[in-house]
Design a protein around this motif. Sequence first.
Motif, PDB file in Angstrom:
ATOM      1  N   ILE A   8       1.439  -2.294 -10.753  1.00 30.13           N
ATOM      2  CA  ILE A   8       1.961  -2.331 -12.031  1.00 30.13           C
ATOM      3  C   ILE A   8       2.747  -3.812 -12.017  1.00 30.13           C
ATOM      4  O   ILE A   8       2.881  -4.357 -12.991  1.00 30.13           O
ATOM      5  CB  ILE A   8       2.752  -1.072 -12.770  1.00 30.13           C
ATOM      6  N   HIS A   9       3.614  -3.803 -11.081  1.00 32.19           N
ATOM      7  CA  HIS A   9       4.647  -4.871 -11.048  1.00 32.19           C
ATOM      8  C   HIS A   9       4.842  -5.815 -10.201  1.00 32.19           C
ATOM      9  O   HIS A   9       5.230  -7.026 -10.438  1.00 32.19           O
ATOM     10  CB  HIS A   9       6.225  -4.085 -10.619  1.00 32.19           C
ATOM     11  N   ASN A  51      -1.942 -22.606 -11.345  1.00 34.98           N
ATOM     12  CA  ASN A  51      -1.297 -22.133 -12.707  1.00 34.98           C
ATOM     13  C   ASN A  51      -0.420 -20.978 -12.832  1.00 34.98           C
ATOM     14  O   ASN A  51      -0.928 -19.841 -11.771  1.00 34.98           O
ATOM     15  CB  ASN A  51      -2.914 -21.776 -13.663  1.00 34.98           C
ATOM     16  N   PRO A  52       0.525 -20.825 -13.333  1.00 39.39           N
ATOM     17  CA  PRO A  52       1.339 -19.890 -13.311  1.00 39.39           C
ATOM     18  C   PRO A  52       0.772 -18.292 -13.486  1.00 39.39           C
ATOM     19  O   PRO A  52       1.161 -17.428 -12.819  1.00 39.39           O
ATOM     20  CB  PRO A  52       2.621 -20.003 -14.228  1.00 39.39           C
ATOM     21  N   PHE A  57      -1.080 -13.443 -10.679  1.00 39.67           N
ATOM     22  CA  PHE A  57      -2.358 -12.328 -10.098  1.00 39.67           C
ATOM     23  C   PHE A  57      -2.694 -12.604  -8.684  1.00 39.67           C
ATOM     24  O   PHE A  57      -2.740 -11.569  -7.884  1.00 39.67           O
ATOM     25  CB  PHE A  57      -3.729 -12.685 -10.959  1.00 39.67           C
ATOM     26  N   GLU A  58      -2.437 -13.809  -8.235  1.00 38.53           N
ATOM     27  CA  GLU A  58      -2.791 -13.868  -6.681  1.00 38.53           C
ATOM     28  C   GLU A  58      -1.609 -13.257  -6.010  1.00 38.53           C
ATOM     29  O   GLU A  58      -1.425 -12.738  -4.908  1.00 38.53           O
ATOM     30  CB  GLU A  58      -2.318 -15.438  -6.162  1.00 38.53           C
ATOM     31  N   LYS A  59      -0.154 -13.254  -6.270  1.00 37.08           N
ATOM     32  CA  LYS A  59       0.843 -12.548  -5.822  1.00 37.08           C
ATOM     33  C   LYS A  59       0.615 -11.075  -5.800  1.00 37.08           C
ATOM     34  O   LYS A  59       0.713 -10.260  -4.831  1.00 37.08           O
ATOM     35  CB  LYS A  59       2.002 -12.771  -6.399  1.00 37.08           C
ATOM     36  N   ARG A  60      -0.028 -10.662  -6.929  1.00 38.29           N
ATOM     37  CA  ARG A  60      -0.328  -8.957  -7.008  1.00 38.29           C
ATOM     38  C   ARG A  60      -1.251  -8.532  -6.050  1.00 38.29           C
ATOM     39  O   ARG A  60      -1.245  -7.573  -5.461  1.00 38.29           O
ATOM     40  CB  ARG A  60      -0.740  -8.779  -8.522  1.00 38.29           C
ATOM     41  N   GLY A  67      -1.279  -8.508   2.530  1.00 31.77           N
ATOM     42  CA  GLY A  67      -1.425  -9.690   2.917  1.00 31.77           C
ATOM     43  C   GLY A  67      -0.156 -10.746   2.490  1.00 31.77           C
ATOM     44  O   GLY A  67       0.804 -10.147   1.840  1.00 31.77           O
ATOM     45  N   THR A  68      -0.079 -11.803   3.291  1.00 32.75           N
ATOM     46  CA  THR A  68       1.078 -12.740   2.718  1.00 32.75           C
ATOM     47  C   THR A  68       0.725 -13.588   1.536  1.00 32.75           C
ATOM     48  O   THR A  68       1.559 -14.222   1.034  1.00 32.75           O
ATOM     49  CB  THR A  68       1.431 -13.765   4.031  1.00 32.75           C
TER      50      THR A  68
END
Length: 383
Positions: A8-9, A51-52, A57-60, A67-68
Amino acid sequence: MGFRTDQIHAGTEPDPTTGSILPPIYQSTTFVQESIESYMAKGYSYSRAGNPTVAAFEKRIAALEGGTAATAYGSGMAATVAVMLALLDAGAHCVVSDVVYGGTHRFATQVMTRFGVEFSFVDTSDPANVERALRPETRLVFTETPANPTLKLTDLAAVSAVTREAGIPHAVDNTFLTPYYQRPLELGADLVIHSTTKYLDGHNATLGGAVVVADPELDTKLRFVQKSAGLIMSPQVAWLTLQGTKTLSERMDRQSANAMEIARYLEDHPKVARVGYPGLPSHPQHDLARRQQKGFGAMVWFELTGGLEAGKRLMNSVRLWSLAENLGSVESLITHPVTMTHGDMSPAEREAVGITDGLVRLSVGLEDPEDLIDDLDRALAQV
Ligand SMILES: *Cc1c(COP(=O)(O)O)cnc(C)c1O
């Protein structure tokens, strides 16, 4: 944080300028620079390179897979393409699971081979086959588990031990189970590939893909291909997929419970010869599924005693089940691989990987299981 919190976060926070709890969709091609000296100071220049909303989404997905870093793509196939373009040069060799997503097989054999890359398709359910297939020029081992549509499993820790020893990266297509049920990086794999089109979106709304890695050097190579080949996910899709991931665990648990009920019902049906579901003790790799997966997933296959004709009649008799070629959505879908997804394969090729004429594949959704079983029961009475 725990998985349910991260889904979720992770990757997002309330918008600092407005307080909007959901991140904005940064629907912008370009990003204005304040000066030459501060070029890229805010991290963005042009949406093909980053793109921000996509970065959120990539961070999530990176957090969910443990993963890193991650890169997101316009489809699951674009993610697979990026991995192959990043790691395979002319003259390289790649080992791939013999039962693998049809598009992966097609891209490997009909596109990559044109550039002098060679492929060996082997039964990766036995890690010794992987070891035997390795050559001095092997640069990638690519597995998919559970495999589409037969649900054959690959022991990821065992195959990763082989690839580690040989110093070759191991990429795993984790689309069928998602990080909620299977975390390949923890089992020793180097790259995790997703078609986010499936469970991560979960609502039949988008096409997207992602690759998660533990080693930042691999991410750098992937990011270069993502930008150079123009494979990046769109901000709209990233935003919708961020919403989809929030309920991933709940959907997976409910859909898998439905799948178990349906698999048990089918096992007792007189017109069904065999049922394939890793959650059933009759699945030949049930023990591996228990060991390597946190859940059994929501894909089920069964074989009709009546063969091809019965398969066609069943497809035309279901009402609640949709006759459609996606999987992983909240809507339950049914397919007949021989007349639909795997019609391009020759009968001999299909037989070799266990796709018989009476094989039916179910992507079990989130509806009431009684309704799904009633509909199958009524349709099976007509075959
Ligand atoms: C659907 C799928 C893909 C391809 O994903 P797209 O988003 O359709 O391009 C790759 N691997 C598996 C296992 C899939 O199910």
